[in-house]
Design a protein around this motif. Structure first.
Motif, PDB file in Angstrom:
ATOM      1  N   ILE A 172      -5.455  -7.067  -2.866  1.00 24.83           N
ATOM      2  CA  ILE A 172      -4.109  -6.790  -2.287  1.00 24.83           C
ATOM      3  C   ILE A 172      -4.018  -7.153  -0.888  1.00 24.83           C
ATOM      4  CG2 ILE A 172      -2.271  -5.066  -2.088  1.00 24.83           C
ATOM      5  CD1 ILE A 172      -3.759  -3.326  -4.080  1.00 24.83           C
ATOM      6  N   GLY A 173      -2.729  -8.034  -0.647  1.00 23.56           N
ATOM      7  CA  GLY A 173      -2.875  -8.667   0.718  1.00 23.56           C
ATOM      8  C   GLY A 173      -1.769  -7.836   1.424  1.00 23.56           C
ATOM      9  N   GLY A 174      -1.892  -7.346   2.587  1.00 21.72           N
ATOM     10  CA  GLY A 174      -0.848  -6.706   3.546  1.00 21.72           C
ATOM     11  C   GLY A 174      -0.174  -5.473   3.110  1.00 21.72           C
ATOM     12  N   LEU A 175      -1.114  -4.698   2.405  1.00 16.63           N
ATOM     13  CA  LEU A 175      -0.257  -3.391   1.889  1.00 16.63           C
ATOM     14  C   LEU A 175      -1.162  -2.197   2.475  1.00 16.63           C
ATOM     15  CD1 LEU A 175       1.252  -4.108  -1.405  1.00 16.63           C
ATOM     16  CD2 LEU A 175       2.454  -4.086   0.777  1.00 16.63           C
ATOM     17  N   ASP A 176      -1.758  -2.423   3.585  1.00 20.10           N
ATOM     18  CA  ASP A 176      -2.980  -1.466   3.945  1.00 20.10           C
ATOM     19  C   ASP A 176      -2.439   0.180   4.247  1.00 20.10           C
ATOM     20  OD1 ASP A 176      -4.369  -3.565   4.156  1.00 20.10           O
ATOM     21  OD2 ASP A 176      -4.561  -3.826   6.000  1.00 20.10           O
ATOM     22  N   GLU A 177      -1.154   0.095   4.636  1.00 24.76           N
ATOM     23  CA  GLU A 177      -0.528   1.301   4.746  1.00 24.76           C
ATOM     24  C   GLU A 177      -0.094   1.917   3.506  1.00 24.76           C
ATOM     25  OE1 GLU A 177       3.061   1.784   6.962  1.00 24.76           O
ATOM     26  OE2 GLU A 177       2.136   0.367   8.526  1.00 24.76           O
TER      27      GLU A 177
END
Ligand SMILES: Nc1ncnc2c1ncn2[C@@H]1O[C@H](COP(=O)(O)OP(=O)(O)OP(=O)(O)O)[C@@H](O)[C@H]1O
Length: 431
Positions: A172-177
Motif C-alpha cells: 500500500i503506497g502513501g497511506l501510512d497514517e
C-alpha cells in the motif's frame, strides 16, 4: 586484375547474364557497370528484401493482433446485445410461497410485504411448489411464472470469504497514517486485547473508511486481515439490498454467524451507504426492506461486546448521506479518511505496481508522479498494467518510459470521464 578476381568476375557475370537474355554476349564493362557496382546493387537489393520481409512479418503479426481484437469485440458486442435484450424484458416480482390451497391456487408473500392468492403457470412442476419456495411472479397478473432454484447455502454466494489474505502493508503506497489508525483500532484489539483491558478502555467497534473510489479502502482492510491472520469476509451493501431482496436482514445475521464460526474475522462492508443512507420517509417496500437490513446490522453491532475477535470495517464514497445512527459511539465510531494520493504517494504506488515488471533504465518515477496529478491508486495500477501491455504488443524486452507516458494518457482520458460525474465527498468529516 589478379587471376582469382577475374574468375570471380566471370562467375558473377554468368550468374547475372543468363544465356538468351538481352545482356548475353555483351562483354564485361560494355554494360556500363563494373562488377563491384553490380555486387553493391545486389547487396542493396538483398538488404531491401530482408527489410521488406521484416515489415511484412510485423504487419502480419499486427494483423493477427487486430483479428483477435475483432473477435474479442464481437464477443463483447454479442454479450452486451443479450444483456440489452435481457434488460428489455419486463421484470418479475420475487415472492415466497406461504401456502398451497389447491395445486393452481397458491398464497405468496411478495418481497415488499403483502400476501396474494395467485394462479400458477401450467408449465410449473407442482412438486416444487412447497411453502418456503422462492418464486418469480408476473408483474401484472402476479401468476407464478417460475420457481427459483434454491441452493443449499444461498447466502454464501453473497459474501467473499478469504481465509488467508495475501495483501500486506508494504503493498500500500502513501497511506501510512491510515495504516497506523487501523493498527490501533483493528489490529491491536485482535492481537493484544489485554492492552486495552489493562488500561480499561473499549477498543472501537467499527471503523469506517471513507474516500473516493479506487483509493485503497479495500486494500487497507485486506492488509489488516492479513496481519491479524483473520478471515476476511467482504459483503457489498448494494448487492445486499438489490440481489437478496427480502432477505437482507437474514443475510446480515448469516454474515455475523459466519464471522463467529471463522473467528478471528474481519467483516468488510463495502458501499455501506447503500444500506445506511439517511431516509426521510420509508414509504416504499424497498425502503422498508433496506431499513430492516440496517436495523439488523445495528443490532448485531450492539450485541457485540463479547466477541472481541471479530472486527468490522466499512467503506463508503458518500459519508455525507449516512444515517447518524450508524456513526454513534459503539458502532462505526472511528472514521478514517482515505485521501487521493499526493505526488509522493503516486510515485510510491507506481513503484509498488511495477515491482514485478522488467523496466528500462530510463523510467523516471518522479516525472510519472508529476504527470498523474488527480489520479487514484486504482488509476496508477491501471497505468502500470497498460504500459506493460503496450510493451507486450510491441514485442519488447523491457517496458520503457514511452510506454508509461502513453499509458498515462490513455488512463487519464478514462479518469477524466469519471471525474465529470458529480461527487459530494467532503474532505473532512466529524461525528
Ligand atoms: N494506496 C494504494 N497503494 C497501492 N495500490 C493501490 C492503492 N490504492 C489503490 N490501489 C490499487 O487499486 C486497486 C483498487 O483499490 P481498492 O479496491 O482498495 O479501492 P477502494 O477504495 O476500495 O475502491 P472502491 O471505493 O471503488 O471500492 C487495488 O487493487 C490496488 O491495486
Amino acid at each position: 586484375m589478379t587471376e582469382s578476381t577475374k574468375s570471380k568476375d566471370e562467375s558473377m557475370r554468368s550468374h547475372l547474364v543468363k544465356p538468351g537474355s538481352v545482356y548475353d554476349g555483351i562483354e564485361p564493362g560494355e554494360l556500363g557497370e563494373t562488377t563491384e557496382s553490380v555486387q553493391d546493387r545486389v547487396r542493396q537489393l538483398e538488404s531491401r528484401n530482408s527489410f521488406l520481409e521484416e515489415q511484412c512479418s510485423q504487419i502480419e503479426s499486427e494483423k493477427r493482433y487486430l483479428e483477435n481484437q475483432k473477435i474479442k469485440y464481437e464477443r463483447e458486442i454479442r454479450k452486451l446485445q443479450s444483456e440489452l435484450d435481457r434488460m428489455k424484458t419486463s421484470p418479475l416480482i420475487i415472492g415466497t410461497v406461504i401456502d398451497v390451497i389447491k395445486n393452481d391456487r397458491i398464497i405468496v408473500r411478495s418481497s415488499n410485504g403483502p400476501q396474494f392468492l395467485v394462479n400458477v403457470s401450467q408449465y410449473i412442476d407442482e412438486k416444487k411448489l412447497l411453502p418456503g419456495a422462492k418464486v418469480a411472479l408476473n408483474q401484472h397478473t402476479l401468476a407464478i411464472a417460475e420457481v427459483i432454484p434454491s441452493t443449499e447455502e444461498p447466502f454464501v454466494a453473497a459474501m467473499e470469504v478469504i481465509e488467508s489474505v495475501e495483501v500486506d502493508y508494504d503493498q500500500i503506497g502513501g497511506l501510512d497514517e491510515q495504516i497506523q489508525e487501523l493498527q490501533e483500532a483493528v489490529e491491536l484489539p485482535l492481537t493484544s486485547p489485554e492492552r486495552f483491558a489493562r488500561i480499561g478502555i473499549e477498543p472501537p467497534k467499527g471503523v469506517l473508511l471513507y474516500g473516493l473510489p479506487g483509493t485503497g479502502k479495500t486494500l487497507l482492510a485486506k492488509a489488516v486481515a492479513h496481519r491479524t491472520n483473520a478471515t476476511f469476509i467482504r459483503v457489498v451493501g448494494s448487492e445486499l439490498v438489490q440481489k437478496y431482496i427480502g432477505d437482507g436482514s437474514k443475510l446480515v445475521r448469516e454474515i455475523f454467524e459466519m464471522a463467529r464460526k471463522k473467528a478471528p474475522s474481519i467483516i468488510f462492508i463495502d458501499e455501506l451507504d447503500s444500506i445506511a443512507a439517511r431516509r426521510l420517509n420509508e414509504t416504499t417496500g424497498a425502503d422498508r426492506e433496506v431499513q430492516r437490513t440496517l436495523m439488523q446490522l445495528l443490532a448485531e453491532m450492539d450485541g457485540f461486546d463479547k466477541r472481541k475477535n471479530i472486527r468490522i470495517i466499512a467503506a463508503t464514497n458518500r459519508p455525507d448521506v449516512l444515517d447518524p445512527a450508524i456513526l454513534r459511539p459503539g458502532r462505526f465510531d472511528r472514521l478514517v479518511h482515505v485521501p487521493m494520493p499526493g505526488i509522493e504517494a503516486r510515485g510510491k504506488i507506481l513503484k509498488i505496481h511495477c515491482e514485478k515488471m522488467t523496466l528500462a533504465e530510463d523510467i523516471d518515477f518522479k516525472k510519472l508522479a508529476k504527470a498523474t496529478e488527480g489520479m487514484s491508486g486504482a488509476d496508477l495500477k491501471a497505468i502500470a498494467t497498460e504500459a506493460g501491455m503496450f510493451a507486450v504488443r510491441r514485442d519488447k524486452e523491457l517496458v520503457e518510459m514511452e510506454e508509461f507516458l502513453e499509458a498515462v494518457e490513455k488512463v487519464s482520458m478514462a479518469a477524466d470521464t469519471q471525474k465529470m460525474m458529480p461527487s459530494n465527498l467532503p474532505e473532512t468529516m466529524f461525528v
